[in-house]
Design a protein around this motif. Structure first.
Motif, PDB file in Angstrom:
ATOM      1  N   ALA A   1       9.960  -6.676  47.622  1.00 41.28           N
ATOM      2  CA  ALA A   1      10.228  -7.980  48.238  1.00 41.28           C
ATOM      3  C   ALA A   1       9.691  -9.121  47.387  1.00 41.28           C
ATOM      4  CB  ALA A   1       9.607  -8.031  49.631  1.00 41.28           C
ATOM      5  N   LEU A   2       8.551  -8.873  46.716  1.00 42.25           N
ATOM      6  CA  LEU A   2       7.962  -9.910  45.878  1.00 42.25           C
ATOM      7  C   LEU A   2       8.586  -9.958  44.490  1.00 42.25           C
ATOM      8  CD1 LEU A   2       4.180  -9.429  46.792  1.00 42.25           C
ATOM      9  CD2 LEU A   2       5.720 -11.233  47.569  1.00 42.25           C
ATOM     10  N   GLY A   3       9.515  -9.046  44.203  1.00 44.12           N
ATOM     11  CA  GLY A   3      10.164  -9.042  42.903  1.00 44.12           C
ATOM     12  C   GLY A   3       9.336  -8.409  41.811  1.00 44.12           C
ATOM     13  N   LEU A   4       8.275  -7.676  42.209  1.00 41.79           N
ATOM     14  CA  LEU A   4       7.399  -7.067  41.210  1.00 41.79           C
ATOM     15  C   LEU A   4       7.949  -5.754  40.683  1.00 41.79           C
ATOM     16  CD1 LEU A   4       3.965  -7.709  42.968  1.00 41.79           C
ATOM     17  CD2 LEU A   4       5.095  -9.086  41.209  1.00 41.79           C
ATOM     18  N   ARG A   5       8.870  -5.170  41.390  1.00 41.72           N
ATOM     19  CA  ARG A   5       9.455  -3.902  40.960  1.00 41.72           C
ATOM     20  C   ARG A   5      10.786  -3.715  41.673  1.00 41.72           C
ATOM     21  NH1 ARG A   5       6.258   1.010  42.235  1.00 41.72           N
ATOM     22  NH2 ARG A   5       8.295   2.023  42.201  1.00 41.72           N
ATOM     23  N   ARG A   6      11.601  -2.859  41.135  1.00 40.75           N
ATOM     24  CA  ARG A   6      12.850  -2.470  41.799  1.00 40.75           C
ATOM     25  C   ARG A   6      12.776  -0.992  42.099  1.00 40.75           C
ATOM     26  NH1 ARG A   6      18.155  -3.402  42.847  1.00 40.75           N
ATOM     27  NH2 ARG A   6      19.513  -1.593  42.704  1.00 40.75           N
ATOM     28  N   GLU A   7      12.932  -0.694  43.338  1.00 40.41           N
ATOM     29  CA  GLU A   7      12.839   0.686  43.766  1.00 40.41           C
ATOM     30  C   GLU A   7      14.210   1.118  44.292  1.00 40.41           C
ATOM     31  OE1 GLU A   7      12.047   4.151  44.083  1.00 40.41           O
ATOM     32  OE2 GLU A   7      10.204   3.046  43.692  1.00 40.41           O
ATOM     33  N   ASP A   8      14.899   1.965  43.510  1.00 43.71           N
ATOM     34  CA  ASP A   8      16.251   2.371  43.892  1.00 43.71           C
ATOM     35  C   ASP A   8      16.265   3.109  45.219  1.00 43.71           C
ATOM     36  OD1 ASP A   8      17.294   1.213  41.653  1.00 43.71           O
ATOM     37  OD2 ASP A   8      17.181   3.029  40.429  1.00 43.71           O
ATOM     38  N   GLY A   9      15.137   3.691  45.578  1.00 40.12           N
ATOM     39  CA  GLY A   9      15.086   4.412  46.833  1.00 40.12           C
ATOM     40  C   GLY A   9      14.687   3.555  48.006  1.00 40.12           C
ATOM     41  N   ASP A  10      14.495   2.275  47.790  1.00 44.92           N
ATOM     42  CA  ASP A  10      14.100   1.357  48.862  1.00 44.92           C
ATOM     43  C   ASP A  10      15.185   1.339  49.930  1.00 44.92           C
ATOM     44  OD1 ASP A  10      13.360  -0.694  50.521  1.00 44.92           O
ATOM     45  OD2 ASP A  10      12.905  -2.116  48.916  1.00 44.92           O
ATOM     46  N   PRO A  11      14.843   1.657  51.170  1.00 44.03           N
ATOM     47  CA  PRO A  11      15.866   1.682  52.231  1.00 44.03           C
ATOM     48  C   PRO A  11      16.536   0.332  52.458  1.00 44.03           C
ATOM     49  CG  PRO A  11      13.653   1.883  53.150  1.00 44.03           C
ATOM     50  CD  PRO A  11      13.529   2.068  51.675  1.00 44.03           C
TER      51      PRO A  11
ATOM     52  N   GLN B   1      21.495  -2.920  52.089  1.00 39.27           N
ATOM     53  CA  GLN B   1      22.267  -4.030  51.529  1.00 39.27           C
ATOM     54  C   GLN B   1      23.541  -3.533  50.860  1.00 39.27           C
ATOM     55  OE1 GLN B   1      19.852  -6.424  48.926  1.00 39.27           O
ATOM     56  NE2 GLN B   1      18.288  -6.799  50.482  1.00 39.27           N
ATOM     57  N   GLU B   2      23.397  -2.479  50.078  1.00 40.40           N
ATOM     58  CA  GLU B   2      24.567  -1.923  49.389  1.00 40.40           C
ATOM     59  C   GLU B   2      25.600  -1.411  50.391  1.00 40.40           C
ATOM     60  OE1 GLU B   2      22.798   0.988  46.916  1.00 40.40           O
ATOM     61  OE2 GLU B   2      22.000  -0.468  45.464  1.00 40.40           O
ATOM     62  N   ALA B   3      25.130  -0.785  51.454  1.00 36.27           N
ATOM     63  CA  ALA B   3      26.058  -0.283  52.473  1.00 36.27           C
ATOM     64  C   ALA B   3      26.760  -1.435  53.181  1.00 36.27           C
ATOM     65  CB  ALA B   3      25.295   0.574  53.484  1.00 36.27           C
ATOM     66  N   LEU B   4      26.017  -2.507  53.466  1.00 33.37           N
ATOM     67  CA  LEU B   4      26.614  -3.660  54.135  1.00 33.37           C
ATOM     68  C   LEU B   4      27.652  -4.333  53.233  1.00 33.37           C
ATOM     69  CD1 LEU B   4      26.153  -4.909  56.943  1.00 33.37           C
ATOM     70  CD2 LEU B   4      24.655  -6.589  55.866  1.00 33.37           C
ATOM     71  N   LEU B   5      27.351  -4.453  51.954  1.00 34.57           N
ATOM     72  CA  LEU B   5      28.310  -5.016  51.004  1.00 34.57           C
ATOM     73  C   LEU B   5      29.556  -4.150  50.907  1.00 34.57           C
ATOM     74  CD1 LEU B   5      25.937  -6.225  48.151  1.00 34.57           C
ATOM     75  CD2 LEU B   5      27.537  -7.660  49.431  1.00 34.57           C
ATOM     76  N   ALA B   6      29.373  -2.835  50.924  1.00 40.71           N
ATOM     77  CA  ALA B   6      30.531  -1.925  50.861  1.00 40.71           C
ATOM     78  C   ALA B   6      31.416  -2.095  52.078  1.00 40.71           C
ATOM     79  CB  ALA B   6      30.045  -0.480  50.742  1.00 40.71           C
ATOM     80  N   ARG B   7      30.813  -2.298  53.250  1.00 39.94           N
ATOM     81  CA  ARG B   7      31.607  -2.508  54.464  1.00 39.94           C
ATOM     82  C   ARG B   7      32.361  -3.828  54.392  1.00 39.94           C
ATOM     83  NH1 ARG B   7      27.712  -1.065  59.520  1.00 39.94           N
ATOM     84  NH2 ARG B   7      29.584  -1.696  60.676  1.00 39.94           N
TER      85      ARG B   7
END
Length: 498
Positions: free
Chosen positions: A267-277, A282-288
């Motif tokens: 959330a703070l932009g310190l890391r990107r976690e591909d497994g972050d729910p 977000q990706e699922a909502l964009l796909a819909r």
């Protein structure tokens, strides 16, 4: 009863390579003839059914060969009443100059079959520079049929004032031609059904009084069909927007301190976690959203007898970052984090109070007390907010952008001339967005209430259909101030229910 008693015929004529067959495809809503950038592509006059009534009445459209050498053609037609003229036309021209012979056949078709002539000209050139117009007007006067001049090749839809000036320029140029009853814009690539209705009304006015009632019935059938298409289009878009408004993706709670810290870091932009729910949600909502936009656009294309691939990139780019996060404060996570924050302070107090505990021991004790307090606080917050789980949806700003994009998509599809071939997403004319924004303004309070309540999908869809119907009607009325925009059946029904 003769065929003429229940049939009206239009002849579509023009100089060669002006776009007759392309426009015929647009007016008929289906592919006919051959379209290519060449002269004399159409060799024969072909009749096509354009409108049918339940009583068997019919409006037909003749697609005719283009006029070539108009001056020479005028002279030949003047000779057609004598034996030499007949010999030249039916023998010499037919075998030695096929294109010239086809032009003569087009003119004979007008004289023998047409009730009204649709004469197509290119608005890409000045009327004064179109040297073929004067002799062809002479030819059409020879047929004795009323003529409606249609301006083709206008380019992308422009400002109404610019289009009106172009029309007036041609009207002035043709003022001396008494056979011309109207001059109308009718671009084969970018016309709208509202303009087609104006054309049908002009045809009705150009007919003799005894033929106008028949044309009125035919026009009524056409108008009912177009309004039914409009209503279905509004319902299709409203249903899709309602599904978008109610779309939610559940976000699983983090089960450990390590998972919680990862979410904080993301959330703070310190890391990107591909497994972050959250990212997965977000990706699922964009796909819909992508699926909804493509599906509803495909439905619009089918409704308007068009083919092609729907695109969703524009709307995704506009709303793709406007997520509405409604997160349940998990009691487990709250206990861990709450204990960390309050533990140091409580632990320090415990050390001072007992006088014998170390700072570490006090921290542990304070952590336990802080965790218990945080668990109670989380339960209270979740109870007040009524959240059983964390979820991700669309913010009101994103939904407003989706509504605006839906209206623009409708306008784009409704203006797409079939002569262009398969649908292709393109940038809307610059003035459309301003028109749509203005047309949407009165419904802002209604939309704000919808996005706040989101009571159930059916109620949202019904309210959105009313918003879209009124918005699109207003947009069309602004874009075509001189054209009648009929009231759809859905609007009549709603007012009748009051």
């Amino acid at each position: 009863m003769s065929r003429r008693d229940h049939t009206l015929a239009l002849s579509l004529v023009s100089h060669t390579n002006i776009g007759k067959t392309t426009l015929a495809r647009t007016l008929l809503g289906r592919d006919i003839g051959t379209v290519r950038d060449a002269t004399h592509v159409t060799d024969f006059a072909d009749e096509h059914r354009m409108i049918d009534t339940p009583q068997g009445e019919c409006l037909t459209l003749w697609d005719t060969p283009g006029f070539g050498d108009s001056v020479r053609l005028a002279k030949r037609m003047q000779q057609s009443g004598n034996p030499l003229g007949w010999l030249l036309t039916e023998v010499w021209d037919r075998w030695r100059d096929r294109a010239f012979w086809a032009s003569q056949m087009a003119l004979r078709n007008v004289r023998d079959e047409a009730d009204v002539v649709l004469y197509l000209v290119s608005a890409a050139e000045a009327p004064e520079a179109a040297g073929y117009v004067a002799p062809e007007m002479e030819l059409l006067a020879w047929t004795g049929r009323p003529v409606i001049v249609l301006l083709n090749q206008l380019g992308a839809p422009g400002q109404p004032a610019q289009e009106a000036a172009e029309i007036e320029r041609w009207r002035t140029h043709l003022a001396a031609q008494t056979q011309v009853r109207a001059v109308l814009p009718m671009d084969a690539f970018a016309r709208c059904w509202v303009q087609e209705l104006t054309l049908l009304q002009a045809i009705e006015a150009a007919l003799p009084p005894e033929r106008q009632a028949l044309m009125g019935r035919l026009r009524g059938v056409w108008q009912a069909q177009r309004l039914a298409t409009f209503d279905t289009a509004m319902q299709t878009l409203a249903d899709s927007l309602a599904r978008i408004a109610h779309a939610r993706e559940t976000v699983p709670e983090a089960g450990s301190l390590r998972s919680a810290l990862r979410q904080v870091g993301t959330a703070l932009g310190l890391r990107r976690e591909d497994g972050d729910p959250r990212l997965k949600a977000q990706e699922a909502l964009l796909a819909r959203l992508d699926s909804e936009v493509r599906s509803s656009t495909s439905d619009l294309l089918r409704l308007h007898a068009l083919e092609g691939q729907a695109a969703a990139e524009d709307i995704l780019a506009r709303v793709g970052s406007q997520f509405d996060r409604r997160e349940r404060v998990g009691t487990g996570k709250a206990a861990v984090l709450g204990g960390m924050v309050s533990g140091a302070l409580t632990g320090l107090g415990a050390d001072l109070a007992t006088g014998g505990l170390t700072l570490g021991g006090g921290l542990i004790a304070g952590g336990v007390l802080g965790a218990l307090g945080a668990m109670g606080l989380a339960h209270g917050v979740n109870l007040v907010r009524g959240l059983e789980e964390s979820w991700l949806g669309w913010q009101p700003e994103a939904l407003d952008a989706a509504v605006e994009a839906a209206v623009l998509r409708y306008l784009a599809v409704a203006h797409f001339g079939r002569g262009r071939g398969a649908w292709a997403q393109s940038e809307a004319p610059a003035q459309w967005r301003a028109v749509v924004v203005e047309a949407l303004a009165p419904s802002r309070p209604v939309r704000a209430a919808l996005w706040t309540e989101r009571s159930d999908e059916a109620t949202t869809a019904k309210a959105l259909q009313a918003v879209l119907t009124q918005t699109c009607r207003q947009a069309l009325a602004t874009l075509y101030p001189l054209a009648p925009v009929p009231v759809p059946a859905s609007v009549v029904q709603r007012h009748g229910d009051r």
